[in-house]
Design a protein around this motif. Structure first.
Motif, PDB file in Angstrom:
ATOM      1  N   LEU A 166       7.229   6.137 -12.970  1.00 18.56           N
ATOM      2  CA  LEU A 166       7.809   5.505 -11.783  1.00 18.56           C
ATOM      3  C   LEU A 166       6.714   5.266 -10.762  1.00 18.56           C
ATOM      4  CD1 LEU A 166      11.155   7.438 -11.182  1.00 18.56           C
ATOM      5  CD2 LEU A 166      10.855   5.124 -12.081  1.00 18.56           C
ATOM      6  N   ASP A 167       6.715   4.062 -10.178  1.00 14.47           N
ATOM      7  CA  ASP A 167       5.719   3.720  -9.168  1.00 14.47           C
ATOM      8  C   ASP A 167       6.205   4.052  -7.777  1.00 14.47           C
ATOM      9  OD1 ASP A 167       3.741   2.325 -10.917  1.00 14.47           O
ATOM     10  OD2 ASP A 167       5.536   1.167 -11.369  1.00 14.47           O
ATOM     11  N   SER A 168       7.503   4.316  -7.664  1.00 10.64           N
ATOM     12  CA  SER A 168       8.089   4.537  -6.343  1.00 10.64           C
ATOM     13  C   SER A 168       9.433   5.220  -6.514  1.00 10.64           C
ATOM     14  CB  SER A 168       8.291   3.178  -5.655  1.00 10.64           C
ATOM     15  OG  SER A 168       9.225   3.259  -4.606  1.00 10.64           O
ATOM     16  N   PRO A 169       9.778   6.115  -5.566  1.00  6.33           N
ATOM     17  CA  PRO A 169      11.142   6.671  -5.613  1.00  6.33           C
ATOM     18  C   PRO A 169      12.196   5.634  -5.238  1.00  6.33           C
ATOM     19  CG  PRO A 169       9.903   7.576  -3.758  1.00  6.33           C
ATOM     20  CD  PRO A 169       8.968   6.675  -4.487  1.00  6.33           C
TER      21      PRO A 169
ATOM     22  N   ILE B  88      10.282   0.930  10.238  1.00 10.75           N
ATOM     23  CA  ILE B  88       8.978   0.292  10.479  1.00 10.75           C
ATOM     24  C   ILE B  88       8.128   1.164  11.397  1.00 10.75           C
ATOM     25  CG2 ILE B  88       7.856  -1.720  11.519  1.00 10.75           C
ATOM     26  CD1 ILE B  88      10.414  -3.316  10.599  1.00 10.75           C
ATOM     27  N   ARG B  89       8.760   1.720  12.420  1.00  9.65           N
ATOM     28  CA  ARG B  89       8.009   2.568  13.369  1.00  9.65           C
ATOM     29  C   ARG B  89       7.439   3.784  12.638  1.00  9.65           C
ATOM     30  NH1 ARG B  89       4.453   3.445  15.766  1.00  9.65           N
ATOM     31  NH2 ARG B  89       4.269   4.971  17.439  1.00  9.65           N
ATOM     32  N   MET B  90       8.235   4.387  11.757  1.00  8.47           N
ATOM     33  CA  MET B  90       7.758   5.561  11.013  1.00  8.47           C
ATOM     34  C   MET B  90       6.651   5.161  10.023  1.00  8.47           C
ATOM     35  SD  MET B  90      11.380   7.603  10.402  1.00  8.47           S
ATOM     36  CE  MET B  90      10.667   9.040   9.575  1.00  8.47           C
ATOM     37  N   THR B  91       6.759   3.958   9.521  1.00  6.23           N
ATOM     38  CA  THR B  91       5.717   3.482   8.605  1.00  6.23           C
ATOM     39  C   THR B  91       4.417   3.230   9.364  1.00  6.23           C
ATOM     40  OG1 THR B  91       7.417   2.522   7.193  1.00  6.23           O
ATOM     41  CG2 THR B  91       5.184   1.678   6.902  1.00  6.23           C
TER      42      THR B  91
ATOM     43  N   GLN C 194       0.824  -1.213   0.000  1.00  5.46           N
ATOM     44  CA  GLN C 194       0.000   0.000   0.000  1.00  5.46           C
ATOM     45  C   GLN C 194       0.857   1.263   0.000  1.00  5.46           C
ATOM     46  OE1 GLN C 194      -2.279   0.826   3.607  1.00  5.46           O
ATOM     47  NE2 GLN C 194      -1.148  -0.754   4.724  1.00  5.46           N
ATOM     48  N   ALA C 195       0.309   2.275  -0.688  1.00  3.40           N
ATOM     49  CA  ALA C 195       0.883   3.618  -0.629  1.00  3.40           C
ATOM     50  C   ALA C 195      -0.060   4.478   0.198  1.00  3.40           C
ATOM     51  CB  ALA C 195       1.010   4.190  -2.031  1.00  3.40           C
ATOM     52  N   ARG C 196       0.450   5.598   0.720  1.00  2.00           N
ATOM     53  CA  ARG C 196      -0.458   6.425   1.529  1.00  2.00           C
ATOM     54  C   ARG C 196      -1.507   7.083   0.645  1.00  2.00           C
ATOM     55  NH1 ARG C 196       0.748  12.072   1.853  1.00  2.00           N
ATOM     56  NH2 ARG C 196       2.871  12.636   1.252  1.00  2.00           N
ATOM     57  N   ASN C 197      -1.224   7.238  -0.635  1.00  2.00           N
ATOM     58  CA  ASN C 197      -2.253   7.577  -1.607  1.00  2.00           C
ATOM     59  C   ASN C 197      -2.689   6.263  -2.258  1.00  2.00           C
ATOM     60  OD1 ASN C 197      -3.735   8.208  -3.838  1.00  2.00           O
ATOM     61  ND2 ASN C 197      -2.302   9.766  -4.625  1.00  2.00           N
ATOM     62  N   PRO C 198      -3.910   5.810  -1.964  1.00  2.00           N
ATOM     63  CA  PRO C 198      -4.311   4.472  -2.442  1.00  2.00           C
ATOM     64  C   PRO C 198      -4.187   4.325  -3.960  1.00  2.00           C
ATOM     65  CG  PRO C 198      -5.939   5.365  -0.914  1.00  2.00           C
ATOM     66  CD  PRO C 198      -4.973   6.473  -1.193  1.00  2.00           C
ATOM     67  N   ALA C 199      -4.289   5.424  -4.700  1.00  2.00           N
ATOM     68  CA  ALA C 199      -4.150   5.352  -6.157  1.00  2.00           C
ATOM     69  C   ALA C 199      -2.742   4.911  -6.552  1.00  2.00           C
ATOM     70  CB  ALA C 199      -4.473   6.706  -6.783  1.00  2.00           C
ATOM     71  N   HIS C 200      -1.801   5.020  -5.636  1.00  2.00           N
ATOM     72  CA  HIS C 200      -0.414   4.649  -5.924  1.00  2.00           C
ATOM     73  C   HIS C 200      -0.004   3.323  -5.297  1.00  2.00           C
ATOM     74  CE1 HIS C 200       0.583   9.117  -6.882  1.00  2.00           C
ATOM     75  NE2 HIS C 200       0.124   8.473  -7.936  1.00  2.00           N
ATOM     76  N   SER C 201      -0.956   2.620  -4.689  1.00  2.00           N
ATOM     77  CA  SER C 201      -0.638   1.279  -4.180  1.00  2.00           C
ATOM     78  C   SER C 201      -0.275   0.371  -5.354  1.00  2.00           C
ATOM     79  CB  SER C 201      -1.845   0.711  -3.414  1.00  2.00           C
ATOM     80  OG  SER C 201      -2.062   1.483  -2.247  1.00  2.00           O
TER      81      SER C 201
ATOM     82  N   ARG D   7       0.701  -0.719  13.583  1.00  2.00           N
ATOM     83  CA  ARG D   7       1.330  -1.970  13.177  1.00  2.00           C
ATOM     84  C   ARG D   7       0.351  -2.901  12.459  1.00  2.00           C
ATOM     85  NH1 ARG D   7       6.717  -4.133  13.956  1.00  2.00           N
ATOM     86  NH2 ARG D   7       6.589  -6.402  13.955  1.00  2.00           N
ATOM     87  N   GLU D   8      -0.847  -2.957  12.988  1.00  2.00           N
ATOM     88  CA  GLU D   8      -1.818  -3.901  12.444  1.00  2.00           C
ATOM     89  C   GLU D   8      -2.111  -3.596  10.984  1.00  2.00           C
ATOM     90  OE1 GLU D   8      -6.375  -5.199  13.329  1.00  2.00           O
ATOM     91  OE2 GLU D   8      -5.288  -4.190  14.952  1.00  2.00           O
ATOM     92  N   THR D   9      -2.257  -2.304  10.689  1.00  2.00           N
ATOM     93  CA  THR D   9      -2.561  -1.897   9.305  1.00  2.00           C
ATOM     94  C   THR D   9      -1.470  -2.346   8.345  1.00  2.00           C
ATOM     95  OG1 THR D   9      -3.423   0.110  10.341  1.00  2.00           O
ATOM     96  CG2 THR D   9      -3.305   0.081   7.930  1.00  2.00           C
ATOM     97  N   ILE D  10      -0.230  -2.169   8.736  1.00  2.00           N
ATOM     98  CA  ILE D  10       0.840  -2.524   7.787  1.00  2.00           C
ATOM     99  C   ILE D  10       1.127  -4.018   7.791  1.00  2.00           C
ATOM    100  CG2 ILE D  10       1.833  -0.198   7.907  1.00  2.00           C
ATOM    101  CD1 ILE D  10       4.228  -1.498   9.435  1.00  2.00           C
ATOM    102  N   GLU D  11       0.754  -4.698   8.850  1.00  2.00           N
ATOM    103  CA  GLU D  11       0.903  -6.165   8.797  1.00  2.00           C
ATOM    104  C   GLU D  11      -0.170  -6.778   7.895  1.00  2.00           C
ATOM    105  OE1 GLU D  11       1.980  -8.690  11.895  1.00  2.00           O
ATOM    106  OE2 GLU D  11       3.241  -7.219  12.949  1.00  2.00           O
ATOM    107  N   ARG D  12      -1.316  -6.103   7.820  1.00  2.00           N
ATOM    108  CA  ARG D  12      -2.396  -6.590   6.956  1.00  2.00           C
ATOM    109  C   ARG D  12      -2.014  -6.381   5.485  1.00  2.00           C
ATOM    110  NH1 ARG D  12      -6.649  -4.430   9.824  1.00  2.00           N
ATOM    111  NH2 ARG D  12      -6.534  -2.562   8.542  1.00  2.00           N
ATOM    112  N   THR D  13      -1.613  -5.169   5.175  1.00  2.00           N
ATOM    113  CA  THR D  13      -1.123  -4.887   3.823  1.00  2.00           C
ATOM    114  C   THR D  13       0.204  -4.152   3.959  1.00  2.00           C
ATOM    115  OG1 THR D  13      -3.404  -4.593   3.075  1.00  2.00           O
ATOM    116  CG2 THR D  13      -1.655  -3.843   1.586  1.00  2.00           C
ATOM    117  N   PRO D  14       1.297  -4.765   3.517  1.00  2.00           N
ATOM    118  CA  PRO D  14       2.600  -4.161   3.775  1.00  2.00           C
ATOM    119  C   PRO D  14       2.743  -2.788   3.122  1.00  2.00           C
ATOM    120  CG  PRO D  14       2.801  -6.072   2.321  1.00  2.00           C
ATOM    121  CD  PRO D  14       1.396  -6.044   2.825  1.00  2.00           C
ATOM    122  N   ALA D  15       3.636  -1.984   3.669  1.00  2.00           N
ATOM    123  CA  ALA D  15       3.735  -0.589   3.239  1.00  2.00           C
ATOM    124  C   ALA D  15       5.165  -0.151   2.979  1.00  2.00           C
ATOM    125  CB  ALA D  15       3.092   0.314   4.285  1.00  2.00           C
ATOM    126  N   VAL D  16       6.139  -0.987   3.287  1.00  2.00           N
ATOM    127  CA  VAL D  16       7.523  -0.584   3.001  1.00  2.00           C
ATOM    128  C   VAL D  16       8.306  -1.810   2.518  1.00  2.00           C
ATOM    129  CG1 VAL D  16       8.188  -0.810   5.445  1.00  2.00           C
ATOM    130  CG2 VAL D  16       9.606   0.555   3.882  1.00  2.00           C
TER     131      VAL D  16
END
Lengths: 479, 479
Positions: free
Chosen positions: B130-133, B178-181, B77-84, B188-197
């Motif tokens: 580019l999908d990601s920096p 991870i903490r910043m993410t 996931q990206a913080r902008n869902p259009a970029h996930s 934590r739960e949100t990023i364990e459900r769908t990874p973010a980094v």
């Protein structure tokens, strides 16, 4: 010439091929193809096709019956037998740029001259990556228009011992080329047995063959010398702004011309040609190295194989005005698909610049590097217990390095591609050595190559006979 | 992110795949892989594998049992869902260059700074190709070594709303990422459900994982954040001078690491990484954009699919020191096979120069153009009665032109790829406009892109919490 035994990259489904097949059939039967040479129209009329003025409406099945008479593969002899080539199958033959009125040498852009022509032929002779200099490697603008074809053929015959291409500017010029080829190879019979000169017949697209090209084609086909029958298609100008429509048109034009060749001389060697790119719809200029041209190229290869024909495409195409990054990525965007599609006869493989207006010496070397890399890359990979080299892993183990391993020391000279032009120098060393970019280094390479060029030997009597022929014909032509 | 539904170009026979399969099995079982983190060795020992010091000799079937637990595809996931993005299958995700200590901007080469880092993130955000920096888009050498990872992650999170990559320089730095993410995504739960980094774990090849990378990997895997497990292979240095031997080693290293990840957390998302080129055996320097690297890339894709794993490779690789023809043809020599092989996660897709020592602003734009062309090219071709456009042929007939045809006028804006950087200007116009080559024009494009950049919105409270975290940790780290 290389054998490309890697897989072909094909992107058309069977259904798509069937749709394209319907497309060309409809074009030749409902719209027809114009032949601006009455003799050509008569050939079709005699064979029972429908003639309406210069237009011939063709029965597609009749077209395919004729096309089936063309050989799937054939040889072309060079005066040095080591340089003879095979056209078709897995063979890929590479020739230099063709037809450019201008020259670029470093930062200078100017009219091309006979001296440039000769130097470009020498470079083509020198680089083993090219199988042929091609033909009009540049236009020798300092020679009279009526007789310059004689100078070009003489230069191709004497400065190189690789196969060459003939003049197509008129029937008589084609006849001169054939006569000079007979002189070089020892008579008509020899070259009819194994052809010795290839020629490029462009279609005046859409759906028209002009009289001069047809007259030249008649000469070559009757002498059993191969012609590359090439629809000249810049989508948006000479064909619709649709790749499938353009592929159907390309088939219609090429197959009609090939049918004509087989009516003239059944079994005459031909090559299905493709020159397919698109117009930049913002500027109206031709655009090269585009995604559309790459797709067209891949599809053309698949269609040529569908019809069992050897085929031609290019090359190191670019619209760029200088030997910059654009020139290189556009050339790659065409040359890599050329290998993926297994093109049998590759024109414009070295030297093309500025949408084909310019033969460029530095671009020539850039393209040679690209060709060398791809000729190296498109070879079968030997995957075996030996190449697994387990012993090397045993020797080095964990966290070591392989630079000094026995396996490496035995193979380091030949194990990898060795570049001609590319630099891996670290920045400090590169800067110390002058900070020369690829274009500057390419300039050094072609000059050194010319310095080291040696003219291939030729029997004095033959050279004399060729020179006499040129001299006599030049006088007859009033130059 | 694009879906590449064109065919994959595969050059290995079934027999070759079987031989390579025997190769990695023999390496992991007879030589083994070293893990320089005792905790990792313990994980393997507990799972019944043979431990000899830091080396673990692995049962290949056990390795594959673990590998089979990894997901074949997953979302990030990206913080902008259009970029996930989606990783695996036909998806191709593109990220910018990674890890360069130097910057090139025009003719200037210098140490990279945080300002460069931020500008390159802004460019990555701006170009939709580019999908990601990525992550360490350059090294911010003007920031303290111990805490610069905080600055980088903060910049990635705030200047872009696309997915980003995390710090792997140590376990604690990974934990910070991870903490910043968690802060950015709401726990934590949100990023364990769908990874973010996503993070890049390089193998210290041959056959060794170092302690810092492993410590970082442990953090990410335990948090269910994807790691790209990448053997770092320059043939001749980190692997034998043989492509098959290198492919076997790559599998041995990657599969061993993936097995570890699944022992730590079954089902943790991973990406099989490939960074495979060769040493220039004359200079000892790394060499990029080579035929060998292209072959390795094509084979790696086929092997990744064989094992059912999403996979990563690069990129716009080149050894060139400047944005010249070499930079462009070497980048093409890697990027085109990247599309042919259907790489799922493409690192170094924009900005790579000088064997990866330099992040270059102009090369960034050259690479974006190449990416745009290929993203356009690798789309299915619609071959249908409609795209045959027979009506256009009826309208234009023989020898006309299609520029003014109704079919063209309806489609001319969208019918072909429109370049960002490439020029089709005729020579006179090009010269009148300054005779700017692609590198010069690329310089104008990135400056204009930065001028027009708009920072994506972010909730003030979240930004504040991130800034506070960075500030607190910086103090704790003594910077």
């Amino acid at each position: 010439m290389i054998q490309n035994t890697l897989p072909r990259y094909e992107i058309l489904s069977d259904e798509a091929v069937a749709t394209l097949d319907r497309g060309w059939r409809r074009i030749v039967s409902e719209i027809g193809v114009e032949f601006i040479l009455p003799e050509a129209v008569e050939v079709f009329r005699d064979a029972g096709q429908t003639v309406e003025g210069a237009a011939v409406k063709l029965d597609p099945d009749f077209v395919l019956e004729q096309v089936a008479k063309a050989p799937r593969e054939f040889d072309v002899q060079a005066r040095n037998p080591a340089h003879s080539v095979h056209i078709g199958g897995d063979s890929m033959v590479f020739t230099a740029v063709y037809g450019c009125p201008f020259i670029r040498e470093g930062d200078e852009r100017r009219d091309a001259t006979m001296a440039d022509f000769e130097n470009l032929v020498r470079l083509s002779q020198s680089f083993p990556e090219l199988d042929s200099p091609g033909g009009t490697i540049c236009e020798p603008n300092d020679r009279p228009l009526d007789s310059r074809h004689l100078d070009m053929v003489f230069a191709l015959q004497t400065l190189s011992d690789k196969p060459y291409m003939g003049s197509v500017t008129s029937g008589p010029n084609a006849a001169d080329t054939i006569r000079m080829t007979e002189i070089l190879f020892g008579g008509r019979e020899t070259i009819e047995r194994t052809p010795a000169v290839i020629s490029l017949i462009n279609v005046n697209s859409p759906l028209r063959y002009d009289d001069r090209m047809l007259a030249a084609m008649f000469e070559y086909v009757r002498a059993a010398q191969p012609v590359v029958i090439t629809p000249f298609l810049l989508m948006g100008a000479m064909s619709p702004v649709s790749i499938p429509a353009t592929l159907a048109q390309q088939l219609a034009e090429a197959l009609a011309g090939i049918a004509l060749s087989q009516l003239l001389r059944p079994g005459a060697p031909i090559i299905l040609g493709s020159f397919l790119s698109n117009t930049d719809m913002q500027s109206g200029s031709p655009s090269f190295g585009t995604p559309e041209s790459a797709i067209g190229l891949l599809c053309t290869g698949q269609l040529a194989r569908h019809f069992g024909l050897p085929w031609r495409s290019g090359g190191g195409f670019t619209s760029s005005q200088s030997v910059d990054a654009q020139a290189a990525y556009e050339a790659s965007m065409t040359m890599i698909p050329t290998f993926l599609a297994g093109t049998n006869y590759v024109m414009h493989a070295a030297g093309w610049l500025e949408s084909g207006l310019v033969s460029c010496f530095e671009k020539f070397v850039v393209d040679i590097e690209l060709l060398r890399m791809l000729q190296h890359e498109f070879q079968p990979l030997d995957v075996s217990e030996e190449t697994l080299a387990f012993g090397a892993h045993e020797e080095v183990g964990h966290g070591g390095h392989f630079l000094g391993a026995a396996h490496t020391l035995e193979r380091f000279r030949e194990c990898f591609y060795r570049p001609l032009l590319s630099s891996t120098e670290n920045f400090e060393r590169w800067q110390r050595n002058g900070g020369r970019d690829a274009a500057v280094r390419a300039g050094e390479i072609w000059r050194k190559t010319l310095d080291e060029y040696e003219q291939p030997p030729l029997d004095d009597a033959i050279r004399e006979e060729l020179a006499e022929y040129v001299s006599r014909r030049r006088t007859e032509l009033g130059d």
